[in-house]
Design an enzyme around this catalytic site. Structure first.
Site, PDB file in Angstrom:
ATOM      1  N   ASP A 213       8.423  24.981  56.966  1.00 57.33           N
ATOM      2  CA  ASP A 213       9.412  25.503  57.956  1.00 57.33           C
ATOM      3  C   ASP A 213      10.785  25.865  57.165  1.00 57.33           C
ATOM      4  O   ASP A 213      11.225  25.190  56.285  1.00 57.33           O
ATOM      5  CB  ASP A 213       9.827  24.141  58.914  1.00 57.33           C
ATOM      6  CG  ASP A 213      10.553  24.557  60.193  1.00 57.33           C
ATOM      7  OD1 ASP A 213      11.589  25.179  59.989  1.00 57.33           O
ATOM      8  OD2 ASP A 213      10.328  24.095  61.284  1.00 57.33           O
TER       9      ASP A 213
ATOM     10  N   SER B 129      12.566  22.399  67.962  1.00 60.79           N
ATOM     11  CA  SER B 129      13.972  22.598  67.234  1.00 60.79           C
ATOM     12  C   SER B 129      15.026  21.828  68.089  1.00 60.79           C
ATOM     13  O   SER B 129      15.088  20.886  68.284  1.00 60.79           O
ATOM     14  CB  SER B 129      13.907  24.130  67.097  1.00 60.79           C
ATOM     15  OG  SER B 129      15.004  24.265  65.947  1.00 60.79           O
TER      16      SER B 129
ATOM     17  N   HIS C  98       8.605  27.670  61.211  1.00 58.28           N
ATOM     18  CA  HIS C  98       9.062  27.281  62.529  1.00 58.28           C
ATOM     19  C   HIS C  98       8.740  27.965  63.557  1.00 58.28           C
ATOM     20  O   HIS C  98       9.447  27.827  64.857  1.00 58.28           O
ATOM     21  CB  HIS C  98      10.522  27.389  62.347  1.00 58.28           C
ATOM     22  CG  HIS C  98      11.513  26.618  63.091  1.00 58.28           C
ATOM     23  ND1 HIS C  98      11.773  25.170  62.942  1.00 58.28           N
ATOM     24  CD2 HIS C  98      12.710  26.762  64.077  1.00 58.28           C
ATOM     25  CE1 HIS C  98      12.491  24.833  63.689  1.00 58.28           C
ATOM     26  NE2 HIS C  98      13.107  25.871  64.390  1.00 58.28           N
TER      27      HIS C  98
END
Lengths: 276, 276
Positions: free
Chosen positions: A222, A146, A254
Site C-alpha cells: 500500500d 481508507s 491501495h
C-alpha cells in the site's frame, strides 16, 4: 427523495437516489443495492463508506460487492463522502473539503454549515433508508476503504449495538498521529486535540473496543501505509484482547483491485454476523 | 512497450501497458490481467472488446471479470476501442471516431491513417501479447459488449480456428441494418455496402457460422435493443443450426451492472472450451 437511476443487477436492483439532507444542508446522493430477497421483506444492510475523492459511485461500480451481497441476500448502501454543491466550502487539496468529509461533524468555519457527515451517516441516512426501503435496520454491518475504513471503525465503536460486525480495507486507523487526519481534524474540529480523540480508531479501540468481530485487510505494498498506521491499531487490538482478524496482504496496494480481491471474504464475514 | 501500472489483483496482476502501434500509427494502451498461474507458464487468454465511448479501462474496472478469470486461471486482455491522440481524427458524436472504432480497417479519409482496429486487434496486439507475456496463444476465446460484442462475433467468425469460443453481452449483431453501423460503415468503409458485409455478425452467421460454442446475453430492458437487433442474429443462428445459447435476460439493461451480473457464467463458458 428522487430516484436518479435503477439498474437490474445480480437479480436485484442497483439504485441511485438523491435527497435534501438536513444534516448537510444540501442535496446528498447515495447508491443502494437491494438483493432479490428485498422484494419479499426486509433484508440486512451492509454499509460501505468510501475513501478520499470518492463519491457514492466509486465503490458501487468498482468494488464488485453486489455479486457477493446478492449471494448472501444483503443490501449495500454507498453514501457520498462529503456534502457537495456550489454553496459548499471546499479546498484545492484532494484531502480536504468536498470528497474528504472524514465522517465528522465540523465545528469550525467555513466547514461547519455543511460538513456534518457524522450526523448524516449515523442518523439522517439510516432513518431515510429505514423508512423508504425493505431493510431490516436491526441487522446492520459496516465496512469501508481508507478514510471510509476510518469512518466504519470509529462509527461502529461509538454506537454500541448498532452494527453486528465491522471490517475495513486499508483503513486510516490513527488519524490523530497521521497527516491523513491531523490536517483535517484541525480544519474541521479545531486546534484542541481533545475533540479529535472520538474520531481515532486506535484510541477508541484502547478505550472501548467493539462488541463483535472485526476484520481488517491492508496491502503490504500500500503506497499510503505510513499514513494508515496499521501497527497502531494492531497493538491496540491485541492489548484489548479484541475479537479481530488483522491481515497484511502480500503485494496488494491501495486500489480497488485490492478491495475487489477481498470483497467476497468481507461480505461473507458480515453475513456470518448478520445471520447469526 | 511501457508499463503504465501493475496492481496485485485476485492473486495475479492487473497491468496497463502502452506501445507504439504500427497498425494505428499512434500509441495504444491496453489492460492485461494475468492470473497467479501465469507465473508458472503460459495460460489461456480471453479477449474483452469494449463498447462505444470506452477505453481499455471501463471493463477492466467495472465488469468484475478478474475474480472469475483468477478462479479459472485465465488471462484477460482489454484493448482500447479506437486509436487516440492529437493527430487522430474524431467527431463530436459519441458513436464515431475516437472511442468508436467499430473493429474495422477504415478505407476512407479522414479515418484511414489511424482507424485500423481490425488489424490492431487481430494481428498486432496478439503478436505483442504472445511475445511479451506468459500466454498460450493456442488457447484463446473472445467476448465483448455492445460494439465490442459486434467485434467479438465478427472476428471470431472471420478467423476460423483462432478462438475456441465466442460470447457477447448485448452485442450489435446486424450493423448493416442499424443506425449503430450504417453511419459508421459509411464513414469508415464508404458508400458501397458490399464492403460492409464482412463486418456484420448476422450476415457472417448466415454465410459461415462459428466452429465452436456461442453464448449471447441481452437484457429485455436494454435501452438500445432496437439498435442491437438480437432477433436477426437469433434467426440466423437457428437457420444455420449453429451451436449456441442466446438468452434474453428479464429486466436487465445495457449497463455494466448487467455485464457484471453474467460475467461469471461467460468466463465459465469460455473456461469449458479453453480447457476442453
Amino acid at each position: 427523495m428522487e430516484t436518479i437511476s435503477e439498474n437490474a443487477c445480480f437479480g436485484g436492483t442497483q439504485g441511485v437516489y438523491t435527497h435534501a439532507s438536513e444534516a448537510c444542508a444540501c442535496d446528498m446522493t447515495f447508491g443502494l443495492f437491494q438483493p432479490a430477497e428485498a422484494r419479499d421483506g426486509p433484508v440486512p444492510l451492509l454499509w460501505f463508506l468510501s475513501g478520499l475523492t470518492c463519491t457514492h459511485e466509486n465503490a458501487m461500480t468498482k468494488a464488485g460487492a453486489q455479486s457477493w451481497a446478492a449471494e448472501q441476500g444483503i443490501a449495500l448502501v454507498f453514501p457520498d463522502t462529503s456534502p457537495r454543491g456550489e454553496g459548499v466550502a471546499s479546498d484545492d487539496a484532494y484531502d480536504l473539503g468536498q470528497g474528504a468529509g472524514f465522517y465528522v461533524n465540523a465545528t469550525q468555519d467555513p466547514w461547519k454549515p455543511h460538513f456534518q457527515m457524522w450526523d448524516y451517516v449515523t442518523e439522517e441516512l439510516p432513518a431515510l433508508l429505514g423508512e423508504n426501503f425493505a431493510l431490516d435496520m436491526e441487522r446492520q454491518a459496516i465496512t469501508g476503504h481508507s478514510m471510509g475504513g476510518h469512518g466504519a471503525l470509529t462509527i461502529a465503536m461509538s454506537l454500541p449495538g448498532r452494527f453486528r460486525s465491522v471490517s475495513a480495507f486499508a483503513p486510516i486507523v490513527h488519524p490523530t498521529a497521521s497527516d491523513w487526519g491531523r490536517k483535517q481534524f484541525t480544519a474541521y474540529l479545531g486546534e484542541d486535540e481533545a475533540a479529535w480523540a472520538a474520531h481515532d480508531a486506535t484510541l477508541l479501540m484502547r478505550e472501548r473496543g467493539f462488541d463483535g468481530p472485526v476484520l481488517i485487510d491492508t496491502g503490504t505494498n500500500d503506497q499510503f501505509i505510513d499514513l494508515l498506521k496499521p501497527e497502531s491499531f494492531a497493538e491496540a487490538v491485541s492489548a484489548r484482547r479484541q475479537q479481530a482478524t488483522l491481515r497484511l496482504q502480500p503485494g496488494y496496494d491501495h486500489s480497488y483491485f485490492f478491495i475487489s480481491t477481498f470483497m467476497e471474504e468481507h461480505v461473507a464475514f458480515h453475513a456470518d454476523a448478520l445471520y447469526a
